[in-house]
Design a protein around this motif. Structure first.
Motif, PDB file in Angstrom:
ATOM      1  N   CYS A 227      27.784 -54.702   8.354  1.00 46.43           N
ATOM      2  CA  CYS A 227      28.513 -53.451   8.119  1.00 46.43           C
ATOM      3  C   CYS A 227      29.673 -53.300   9.098  1.00 46.43           C
ATOM      4  CB  CYS A 227      27.563 -52.261   8.225  1.00 46.43           C
ATOM      5  SG  CYS A 227      26.321 -52.199   6.925  1.00 46.43           S
ATOM      6  N   ARG A 228      29.447 -53.661  10.358  1.00 46.02           N
ATOM      7  CA  ARG A 228      30.535 -53.603  11.351  1.00 46.02           C
ATOM      8  C   ARG A 228      31.670 -54.539  10.959  1.00 46.02           C
ATOM      9  NH1 ARG A 228      26.851 -54.078  16.486  1.00 46.02           N
ATOM     10  NH2 ARG A 228      26.481 -51.892  16.931  1.00 46.02           N
ATOM     11  N   GLY A 229      31.311 -55.731  10.506  1.00 45.57           N
ATOM     12  CA  GLY A 229      32.329 -56.705  10.128  1.00 45.57           C
ATOM     13  C   GLY A 229      33.189 -56.245   8.956  1.00 45.57           C
ATOM     14  N   LEU A 230      32.576 -55.571   8.015  1.00 45.01           N
ATOM     15  CA  LEU A 230      33.328 -55.124   6.840  1.00 45.01           C
ATOM     16  C   LEU A 230      34.074 -53.824   7.077  1.00 45.01           C
ATOM     17  CD1 LEU A 230      30.776 -55.982   4.027  1.00 45.01           C
ATOM     18  CD2 LEU A 230      33.007 -57.032   4.388  1.00 45.01           C
ATOM     19  N   LEU A 231      33.438 -52.874   7.752  1.00 49.63           N
ATOM     20  CA  LEU A 231      34.052 -51.553   7.915  1.00 49.63           C
ATOM     21  C   LEU A 231      34.936 -51.449   9.150  1.00 49.63           C
ATOM     22  CD1 LEU A 231      30.987 -49.351   6.928  1.00 49.63           C
ATOM     23  CD2 LEU A 231      32.996 -49.887   5.540  1.00 49.63           C
ATOM     24  N   GLY A 232      34.603 -52.195  10.196  1.00 47.73           N
ATOM     25  CA  GLY A 232      35.424 -52.178  11.403  1.00 47.73           C
ATOM     26  C   GLY A 232      35.320 -50.904  12.221  1.00 47.73           C
ATOM     27  N   ASP A 233      34.382 -50.042  11.897  1.00 46.95           N
ATOM     28  CA  ASP A 233      34.219 -48.777  12.605  1.00 46.95           C
ATOM     29  C   ASP A 233      32.734 -48.589  12.885  1.00 46.95           C
ATOM     30  OD1 ASP A 233      34.746 -46.226  13.651  1.00 46.95           O
ATOM     31  OD2 ASP A 233      34.494 -45.282  11.694  1.00 46.95           O
ATOM     32  N   ASP A 234      32.371 -48.474  14.156  1.00 47.03           N
ATOM     33  CA  ASP A 234      30.959 -48.458  14.528  1.00 47.03           C
ATOM     34  C   ASP A 234      30.185 -47.279  13.940  1.00 47.03           C
ATOM     35  OD1 ASP A 234      29.063 -50.094  15.827  1.00 47.03           O
ATOM     36  OD2 ASP A 234      28.890 -48.570  17.410  1.00 47.03           O
ATOM     37  N   PRO A 235      30.669 -46.035  14.026  1.00 46.87           N
ATOM     38  CA  PRO A 235      29.896 -44.928  13.438  1.00 46.87           C
ATOM     39  C   PRO A 235      29.716 -45.076  11.921  1.00 46.87           C
ATOM     40  CG  PRO A 235      31.540 -44.061  14.936  1.00 46.87           C
ATOM     41  CD  PRO A 235      31.808 -45.527  14.792  1.00 46.87           C
ATOM     42  N   GLN A 236      30.739 -45.529  11.237  1.00 45.63           N
ATOM     43  CA  GLN A 236      30.609 -45.727   9.795  1.00 45.63           C
ATOM     44  C   GLN A 236      29.671 -46.889   9.490  1.00 45.63           C
ATOM     45  OE1 GLN A 236      34.258 -45.974   7.648  1.00 45.63           O
ATOM     46  NE2 GLN A 236      34.970 -43.978   8.346  1.00 45.63           N
ATOM     47  N   ALA A 237      29.668 -47.897  10.332  1.00 44.67           N
ATOM     48  CA  ALA A 237      28.775 -49.035  10.136  1.00 44.67           C
ATOM     49  C   ALA A 237      27.317 -48.616  10.296  1.00 44.67           C
ATOM     50  CB  ALA A 237      29.122 -50.155  11.115  1.00 44.67           C
ATOM     51  N   VAL A 238      27.043 -47.783  11.279  1.00 42.83           N
ATOM     52  CA  VAL A 238      25.678 -47.297  11.478  1.00 42.83           C
ATOM     53  C   VAL A 238      25.249 -46.450  10.278  1.00 42.83           C
ATOM     54  CG1 VAL A 238      24.240 -45.787  12.909  1.00 42.83           C
ATOM     55  CG2 VAL A 238      25.787 -47.418  13.984  1.00 42.83           C
ATOM     56  N   ASP A 239      26.145 -45.610   9.790  1.00 40.80           N
ATOM     57  CA  ASP A 239      25.854 -44.788   8.623  1.00 40.80           C
ATOM     58  C   ASP A 239      25.590 -45.660   7.393  1.00 40.80           C
ATOM     59  OD1 ASP A 239      25.524 -42.273   7.365  1.00 40.80           O
ATOM     60  OD2 ASP A 239      27.572 -42.400   6.562  1.00 40.80           O
ATOM     61  N   ALA A 240      26.398 -46.671   7.206  1.00 40.82           N
ATOM     62  CA  ALA A 240      26.208 -47.589   6.074  1.00 40.82           C
ATOM     63  C   ALA A 240      24.898 -48.348   6.208  1.00 40.82           C
ATOM     64  CB  ALA A 240      27.382 -48.558   5.977  1.00 40.82           C
ATOM     65  N   MET A 241      24.555 -48.756   7.426  1.00 37.39           N
ATOM     66  CA  MET A 241      23.301 -49.461   7.640  1.00 37.39           C
ATOM     67  C   MET A 241      22.117 -48.581   7.241  1.00 37.39           C
ATOM     68  SD  MET A 241      21.540 -50.785  11.171  1.00 37.39           S
ATOM     69  CE  MET A 241      21.377 -49.104  11.731  1.00 37.39           C
ATOM     70  N   GLN A 242      22.176 -47.318   7.603  1.00 32.92           N
ATOM     71  CA  GLN A 242      21.107 -46.402   7.215  1.00 32.92           C
ATOM     72  C   GLN A 242      21.034 -46.258   5.696  1.00 32.92           C
ATOM     73  OE1 GLN A 242      22.016 -42.907   9.494  1.00 32.92           O
ATOM     74  NE2 GLN A 242      21.216 -43.783  11.373  1.00 32.92           N
ATOM     75  N   ASP A 243      22.191 -46.234   5.047  1.00 37.05           N
ATOM     76  CA  ASP A 243      22.212 -46.159   3.583  1.00 37.05           C
ATOM     77  C   ASP A 243      21.592 -47.399   2.948  1.00 37.05           C
ATOM     78  OD1 ASP A 243      23.324 -43.660   3.582  1.00 37.05           O
ATOM     79  OD2 ASP A 243      25.369 -44.346   3.169  1.00 37.05           O
TER      80      ASP A 243
ATOM     81  N   LEU B 248      19.023 -57.741   1.764  1.00 34.41           N
ATOM     82  CA  LEU B 248      19.637 -56.813   2.714  1.00 34.41           C
ATOM     83  C   LEU B 248      21.129 -57.096   2.877  1.00 34.41           C
ATOM     84  CD1 LEU B 248      16.877 -56.701   5.458  1.00 34.41           C
ATOM     85  CD2 LEU B 248      17.544 -54.837   3.941  1.00 34.41           C
ATOM     86  N   TYR B 249      21.473 -58.344   2.963  1.00 35.57           N
ATOM     87  CA  TYR B 249      22.875 -58.751   3.115  1.00 35.57           C
ATOM     88  C   TYR B 249      23.698 -58.313   1.899  1.00 35.57           C
ATOM     89  CZ  TYR B 249      26.626 -61.764   4.865  1.00 35.57           C
ATOM     90  OH  TYR B 249      27.797 -62.239   5.358  1.00 35.57           O
ATOM     91  N   THR B 250      23.142 -58.492   0.709  1.00 31.25           N
ATOM     92  CA  THR B 250      23.842 -58.120  -0.523  1.00 31.25           C
ATOM     93  C   THR B 250      24.004 -56.611  -0.635  1.00 31.25           C
ATOM     94  OG1 THR B 250      22.977 -60.076  -1.639  1.00 31.25           O
ATOM     95  CG2 THR B 250      23.773 -58.293  -3.040  1.00 31.25           C
ATOM     96  N   ILE B 251      22.944 -55.874  -0.339  1.00 29.10           N
ATOM     97  CA  ILE B 251      23.031 -54.410  -0.396  1.00 29.10           C
ATOM     98  C   ILE B 251      24.063 -53.910   0.607  1.00 29.10           C
ATOM     99  CG2 ILE B 251      21.785 -52.252   0.007  1.00 29.10           C
ATOM    100  CD1 ILE B 251      19.251 -53.650  -0.985  1.00 29.10           C
ATOM    101  N   ALA B 252      24.037 -54.444   1.823  1.00 27.36           N
ATOM    102  CA  ALA B 252      24.997 -54.028   2.853  1.00 27.36           C
ATOM    103  C   ALA B 252      26.425 -54.334   2.420  1.00 27.36           C
ATOM    104  CB  ALA B 252      24.683 -54.724   4.174  1.00 27.36           C
ATOM    105  N   THR B 253      26.637 -55.503   1.858  1.00 20.09           N
ATOM    106  CA  THR B 253      27.980 -55.874   1.411  1.00 20.09           C
ATOM    107  C   THR B 253      28.472 -54.933   0.322  1.00 20.09           C
ATOM    108  OG1 THR B 253      27.571 -58.183   1.959  1.00 20.09           O
ATOM    109  CG2 THR B 253      29.360 -57.737   0.416  1.00 20.09           C
ATOM    110  N   ASN B 254      27.633 -54.675  -0.666  1.00 20.96           N
ATOM    111  CA  ASN B 254      28.039 -53.805  -1.770  1.00 20.96           C
ATOM    112  C   ASN B 254      28.307 -52.377  -1.319  1.00 20.96           C
ATOM    113  OD1 ASN B 254      27.899 -55.894  -3.614  1.00 20.96           O
ATOM    114  ND2 ASN B 254      25.803 -55.439  -4.210  1.00 20.96           N
ATOM    115  N   LEU B 255      27.445 -51.844  -0.456  1.00 23.04           N
ATOM    116  CA  LEU B 255      27.666 -50.486   0.044  1.00 23.04           C
ATOM    117  C   LEU B 255      28.964 -50.385   0.839  1.00 23.04           C
ATOM    118  CD1 LEU B 255      24.111 -49.322   1.127  1.00 23.04           C
ATOM    119  CD2 LEU B 255      25.616 -48.194  -0.485  1.00 23.04           C
TER     120      LEU B 255
END
Length: 119
Positions: A6-22, A43-50
């Motif tokens: 999530c960090r790699g795709l979004l580039g923003d730590d708070p948004q990455a944590v939020d996406a990880m929870q999703d 998990l990798y696929t769900i994270a990528t798609n989200l």
């Protein structure tokens, strides 16, 4: 692994944590349809798609930091006529959102109810 993706795709730590929870919310929501094979790939696929969906949404609807201050100025209006205008502006502002979102905003910002009272 999920947070790193999530960090790699979004580039923003708070948004990455939020996406990880999703990701884990999605996993729990659909747990009855899942199998035990390939958990890390799932998990990798769900994270990528989200994350990709969030990036698409961000590109379509960029955030406007001034819009929040405008809403607060409207909410602070004391004149009854200005409050009526504020209600109509908020109705237009929340036109694309579910009706409950606009109702919550009006009750909290304009009517001065606490979040507990709104809930």
């Amino acid at each position: 692994m999920v947070l790193r993706r999530c960090r790699g795709l979004l580039g923003d730590d708070p948004q990455a944590v939020d996406a990880m929870q999703d990701v884990f919310v999605q996993l729990m929501t659909h747990r009855d349809r899942l199998t035990d094979r390939g958990a890390s790939s799932l998990l990798y696929t769900i994270a990528t798609n989200l994350c990709l969906n969030r990036l698409r949404s961000r590109r379509r609807r960029p955030e406007d930091p001034q819009s929040d201050s405008l809403i607060m100025q409207i909410a602070a209006a004391d004149d009854p006529e200005a409050r009526g205008l504020a209600h109509s502006l908020l109705d237009r502002f929340f036109a694309g959102e579910p009706a409950s979102t606009g109702t919550i905003a009006v009750l909290h910002l304009l009517d001065g109810m606490t979040l507990e009272e709104v809930a």
